[in-house]
Write a protein that holds these residues in place. Structure first.
Motif, PDB file in Angstrom:
ATOM      1  N   ILE A 224       0.956  -0.917   0.122  1.00 58.05           N
ATOM      2  CA  ILE A 224       0.216  -0.076  -0.003  1.00 58.05           C
ATOM      3  C   ILE A 224       0.972   1.156  -0.109  1.00 58.05           C
ATOM      4  N   ALA A 225       0.951   1.885  -1.082  1.00 57.54           N
ATOM      5  CA  ALA A 225       2.142   2.937  -1.405  1.00 57.54           C
ATOM      6  C   ALA A 225       1.594   4.175  -1.968  1.00 57.54           C
ATOM      7  N   HIS A 226       2.066   5.226  -1.430  1.00 63.15           N
ATOM      8  CA  HIS A 226       1.906   6.649  -1.819  1.00 63.15           C
ATOM      9  C   HIS A 226       0.388   7.196  -2.095  1.00 63.15           C
ATOM     10  N   ASN A 227      -0.311   6.541  -1.316  1.00 70.41           N
ATOM     11  CA  ASN A 227      -1.937   6.929  -1.507  1.00 70.41           C
ATOM     12  C   ASN A 227      -2.106   8.148  -0.662  1.00 70.41           C
ATOM     13  N   GLU A 228      -2.867   8.971  -0.899  1.00 71.48           N
ATOM     14  CA  GLU A 228      -3.554  10.163  -0.298  1.00 71.48           C
ATOM     15  C   GLU A 228      -4.878   9.908   0.440  1.00 71.48           C
ATOM     16  N   ILE A 229      -4.815   9.698   1.634  1.00 66.02           N
ATOM     17  CA  ILE A 229      -6.283   9.284   2.303  1.00 66.02           C
ATOM     18  C   ILE A 229      -6.538  10.315   3.272  1.00 66.02           C
ATOM     19  N   TYR A 230      -7.573  11.224   3.059  1.00 67.95           N
ATOM     20  CA  TYR A 230      -7.713  12.435   3.817  1.00 67.95           C
ATOM     21  C   TYR A 230      -9.130  12.574   3.920  1.00 67.95           C
TER      22      TYR A 230
ATOM     23  N   THR B 129      -6.718   1.632   7.665  1.00 59.99           N
ATOM     24  CA  THR B 129      -7.236   0.354   8.603  1.00 59.99           C
ATOM     25  C   THR B 129      -6.914  -0.755   8.188  1.00 59.99           C
ATOM     26  N   LEU B 130      -6.249  -1.463   9.104  1.00 57.92           N
ATOM     27  CA  LEU B 130      -5.882  -2.924   8.907  1.00 57.92           C
ATOM     28  C   LEU B 130      -6.471  -3.635   9.951  1.00 57.92           C
ATOM     29  N   TYR B 131      -7.283  -4.668   9.656  1.00 56.67           N
ATOM     30  CA  TYR B 131      -8.023  -5.474  10.401  1.00 56.67           C
ATOM     31  C   TYR B 131      -7.480  -7.110   9.904  1.00 56.67           C
ATOM     32  N   GLU B 132      -7.084  -7.877  11.014  1.00 55.26           N
ATOM     33  CA  GLU B 132      -6.600  -9.136  11.056  1.00 55.26           C
ATOM     34  C   GLU B 132      -6.138  -9.535   9.831  1.00 55.26           C
ATOM     35  N   SER B 133      -4.981  -8.797   9.356  1.00 51.05           N
ATOM     36  CA  SER B 133      -4.321  -8.876   8.174  1.00 51.05           C
ATOM     37  C   SER B 133      -2.834  -8.636   8.388  1.00 51.05           C
ATOM     38  N   ALA B 134      -2.029  -9.754   8.408  1.00 50.95           N
ATOM     39  CA  ALA B 134      -0.740  -9.749   8.676  1.00 50.95           C
ATOM     40  C   ALA B 134       0.238  -9.472   7.448  1.00 50.95           C
ATOM     41  N   ASP B 135       1.696  -9.137   7.597  1.00 52.01           N
ATOM     42  CA  ASP B 135       2.587  -9.176   6.633  1.00 52.01           C
ATOM     43  C   ASP B 135       2.184  -8.108   5.627  1.00 52.01           C
ATOM     44  N   ASN B 136       1.767  -6.922   5.687  1.00 51.37           N
ATOM     45  CA  ASN B 136       1.614  -5.974   4.772  1.00 51.37           C
ATOM     46  C   ASN B 136       2.732  -4.901   4.835  1.00 51.37           C
ATOM     47  N   LEU B 137       3.179  -4.188   3.943  1.00 52.47           N
ATOM     48  CA  LEU B 137       3.868  -2.791   3.708  1.00 52.47           C
ATOM     49  C   LEU B 137       3.034  -1.734   3.243  1.00 52.47           C
ATOM     50  N   LEU B 138       3.243  -0.545   4.389  1.00 49.93           N
ATOM     51  CA  LEU B 138       2.840   0.633   3.823  1.00 49.93           C
ATOM     52  C   LEU B 138       3.721   1.571   3.949  1.00 49.93           C
ATOM     53  N   TRP B 139       3.926   2.219   2.518  1.00 49.33           N
ATOM     54  CA  TRP B 139       5.068   2.834   2.207  1.00 49.33           C
ATOM     55  C   TRP B 139       4.567   4.054   1.707  1.00 49.33           C
ATOM     56  N   GLY B 140       5.164   5.491   2.352  1.00 54.57           N
ATOM     57  CA  GLY B 140       4.986   6.645   1.752  1.00 54.57           C
ATOM     58  C   GLY B 140       3.649   6.980   1.492  1.00 54.57           C
TER      59      GLY B 140
ATOM     60  N   VAL C 240      -0.011  -8.615  12.668  1.00 56.64           N
ATOM     61  CA  VAL C 240       1.517  -8.695  12.800  1.00 56.64           C
ATOM     62  C   VAL C 240       2.315  -8.505  11.788  1.00 56.64           C
ATOM     63  N   ASN C 241       3.504  -8.235  11.953  1.00 52.64           N
ATOM     64  CA  ASN C 241       4.458  -7.855  10.996  1.00 52.64           C
ATOM     65  C   ASN C 241       4.009  -6.800   9.976  1.00 52.64           C
ATOM     66  N   ILE C 242       3.136  -5.892  10.577  1.00 53.71           N
ATOM     67  CA  ILE C 242       2.945  -4.507   9.575  1.00 53.71           C
ATOM     68  C   ILE C 242       4.030  -3.545   9.602  1.00 53.71           C
ATOM     69  N   ARG C 243       4.681  -3.204   8.496  1.00 51.76           N
ATOM     70  CA  ARG C 243       5.522  -2.432   8.466  1.00 51.76           C
ATOM     71  C   ARG C 243       5.063  -1.150   7.808  1.00 51.76           C
ATOM     72  N   LEU C 244       5.502   0.007   8.519  1.00 49.74           N
ATOM     73  CA  LEU C 244       5.158   1.431   8.135  1.00 49.74           C
ATOM     74  C   LEU C 244       6.365   1.960   7.981  1.00 49.74           C
ATOM     75  N   TYR C 245       6.341   2.472   6.450  1.00 52.10           N
ATOM     76  CA  TYR C 245       7.843   3.187   6.316  1.00 52.10           C
ATOM     77  C   TYR C 245       7.291   4.515   5.269  1.00 52.10           C
ATOM     78  N   GLU C 246       8.077   5.442   5.916  1.00 53.75           N
ATOM     79  CA  GLU C 246       7.999   6.843   5.293  1.00 53.75           C
ATOM     80  C   GLU C 246       6.507   7.345   4.978  1.00 53.75           C
ATOM     81  N   ASN C 247       5.643   6.833   5.952  1.00 56.33           N
ATOM     82  CA  ASN C 247       4.298   7.259   6.092  1.00 56.33           C
ATOM     83  C   ASN C 247       4.098   8.811   6.674  1.00 56.33           C
TER      84      ASN C 247
END
Length: 529
Positions: free
Chosen positions: A369-375, A383-394, A411-418
């Motif tokens: 999930i990358a470079h989205n504008e959510i406002y 929102t992440l519900y019961e969903s592991a191993d996802n990357l949110l970037w920028g 678990v293992n949710i990685r949030l980078y440069e958000n």
């Protein structure tokens, strides 16, 4: 406010917050202390109380190369046009709807059959395109009783239209508008290849001589459905006033056959592209089920009823990119749910939706999930519900009424440069929740009540309840996270497990510029019999 104006206002907001960050920086480090050796005990609800330590962590494992996004340049209207094979003229027939595989989901059983009998005033029939290519304009010439040209290039369909397994139907600019009659029970089913280009298709209410605008969930409205083994392509078109709360009748739906029929028919997963088009007043703007490699690119989903974009069960390798989704009335702008895996959601704008802007739900894993504008969504941003191993970037997650990014039982949710700014509650909120007494089917959608996060880079600023709150995590790692422009005069404040060790965390993260690991250790006390 139009979309460009909204984007401008968000940019101004971000600029103002960054200017304010200079003042906020003085409060960023509340104490200049070395990390204490004593552990802290936290936790409640589903898990036993855990004891945590705060320590510096090696930074090298946290460094991650910028993820590579799919090349979108080939998904164009021109590429869609090149796929159409017109060499063999198709056959047109009007047949009874019973015993047709593509229609069994709608005609099976007395109750379903009765609806079509009433609408058609007789034994239910449909128009079929088989064994080759047919343009909608030519189809209308062959069936003028059922596809009526009411004005030049404007056609009213009084029966369902079905593209057979070896059929190809093109609805192009020769059709100014195709109107599917609500009263007559018209709809489109694709069991072969369907091309919709440079045109308009509208659910039509004849008594009003206008669109079949939404009244209630159970009221029939025309829809488009593509089954297993099909290819569906929509480009530069407008589709409006489709769908209602009935299986496979949601709006534009791409779906494998139901499990029992899929075992018999053995059709591959459906696929296709939707590019540069507009969808409004749909029950669901887009829905798919067990679909592969589908591309939803550069579309506008506005003022739809339940969802804008909703990929579902076991769909995979999807691309959802460059879309604008706003004004969803009941739920979320974009949601993927139940094992929608290995997919890319990037460069979308999702705003002013009734609930969240973007949701990852029910064991949907390995997504980027990358470079989205959510406002300016009315609950959470992402929102992440019961969903592991996802990357949110920028991603930019701004001015949502509740949390910026909310992570539950994942678990293992990685949030980078958000960037999470000016959200009503927390910038990033991670928590566990017992779903036993909710409508969640635990057997169908199992999960562990655990949460773990890695937050690297980006900025968490001016969120109403603070930058971060983590409840009973398996672990949390923080590195290079900017937390400026606090809304409270006392400076930055953490809640959850982070709040009890705030001074140590800020000292490591801000003053020493190290990575911080918040990790549980075994409890030192033993339970007595």
């Amino acid at each position: 406010m139009n979309h460009q104006a909204r984007k401008g206002s968000i940019s101004l907001l971000a600029g103002a917050l960054l200017l304010a960050s200079c003042a906020g920086f003085a409060h960023a480090v509340q104490a200049n202390v070395e990390p204490a050796a004593k552990p802290v005990t936290m936790g409640k609800g589903l898990q036993q109380a855990k004891t945590y330590t705060v320590s510096s962590a090696p930074t090298e494992p946290l460094e991650l190369a910028t993820p590579k996004l799919p090349d979108l340049s080939g998904y164009t209207a021109e590429a869609i046009a090149a796929k159409i094979v017109r060499s063999k003229v198709g056959k047109i027939s009007v047949r009874r709807m019973m015993q047709e595989d593509a229609l069994k989901d709608f005609i099976g059983g007395d109750n379903k059959m009765a609806e079509w009998v009433v609408r058609q005033h007789g034994i239910p029939q449909a128009i079929f395109v088989d064994d080759g290519y047919m343009n909608l304009k030519d189809l209308a010439k062959k069936q003028p009783k059922y596809v009526i040209e009411t004005a030049p290039g404007v056609y009213l369909a009084k029966l369902p239209i079905v593209v057979g397994r070896h059929g190809i139907l093109e609805i192009d600019k020769q059709t100014q508008e195709l109107r599917l009659s609500q009263e007559a029970g018209s709809f489109l089913v694709n069991d072969g290849q369907l091309f919709v280009r440079d045109t308009k298709i509208t659910g039509w209410r004849e008594k009003d001589n206008g669109p079949a605008t939404f009244n209630s969930p159970k009221e029939f409205r025309p829809f488009l459905l593509a089954w297993g083994g099909t290819e569906t392509y929509i480009a530069n078109s407008k589709i409006a006033s489709f769908g209602y709360a009935n299986s496979k009748s949601y709006g534009v739906s791409i779906s494998q056959y139901t499990p029992n029929m899929a075992k018999v028919l053995k059709r591959p997963e459906p696929t296709g592209w939707i590019v540069g088009s507009e969808f409004s007043d749909m029950w669901y703007g887009f829905y798919c089920y067990e679909t592969r490699d589908f591309v939803v690119k550069g579309n506008t989903y506005k003022d739809n009823i339940v969802y804008g974009i909703d990929p579902h069960d076991r769909s995979h390798r999807l691309i959802i990119a460059d879309n604008t989704v706003f004004g969803t009335k009941k739920k979320h702008g974009i949601i993927i749910s139940r094992e929608v895996n290995d997919s890319f959601i990037f460069n979308n704008r999702s705003y002013d939706n009734h609930l969240s802007g973007l949701v990852i739900d029910r064991n949907s894993v390995n997504n980027l999930i990358a470079h989205n504008e959510i406002y300016q969504n009315h609950t959470d941003g992402i929102t992440l519900y019961e969903s592991a191993d996802n990357l949110l970037w920028g991603n930019k997650v701004l001015s949502n009424r509740r949390h910026g990014i909310r992570i539950r039982n994942s678990v293992n949710i990685r949030l980078y440069e958000n960037v999470a700014m000016a959200n009503g509650l927390t910038g990033v909120y991670g928590h566990i929740k017992d779903l036993t007494n909710t409508d969640r089917d635990i057997k169908l959608d199992p999960f562990d009540a655990q949460v773990s996060l890695i937050v690297v880079g980006g900025e968490l600023a001016a969120n109403g309840s603070g930058p971060l709150s983590i409840d009973s995590p398996l672990s949390v790692e923080l590195y290079r996270v900017s937390m400026l422009a606090p809304t409270k005069s006392s400076g930055i404040s953490f809640t959850g497990i982070l709040g009890d060790r705030q001074d140590e965390i800020l000292d490591l993260l801000v003053r020493q510029q190290k990575a911080v690991l918040i990790d549980p250790v075994e409890r030192q006390t033993e339970m007595q019999d």
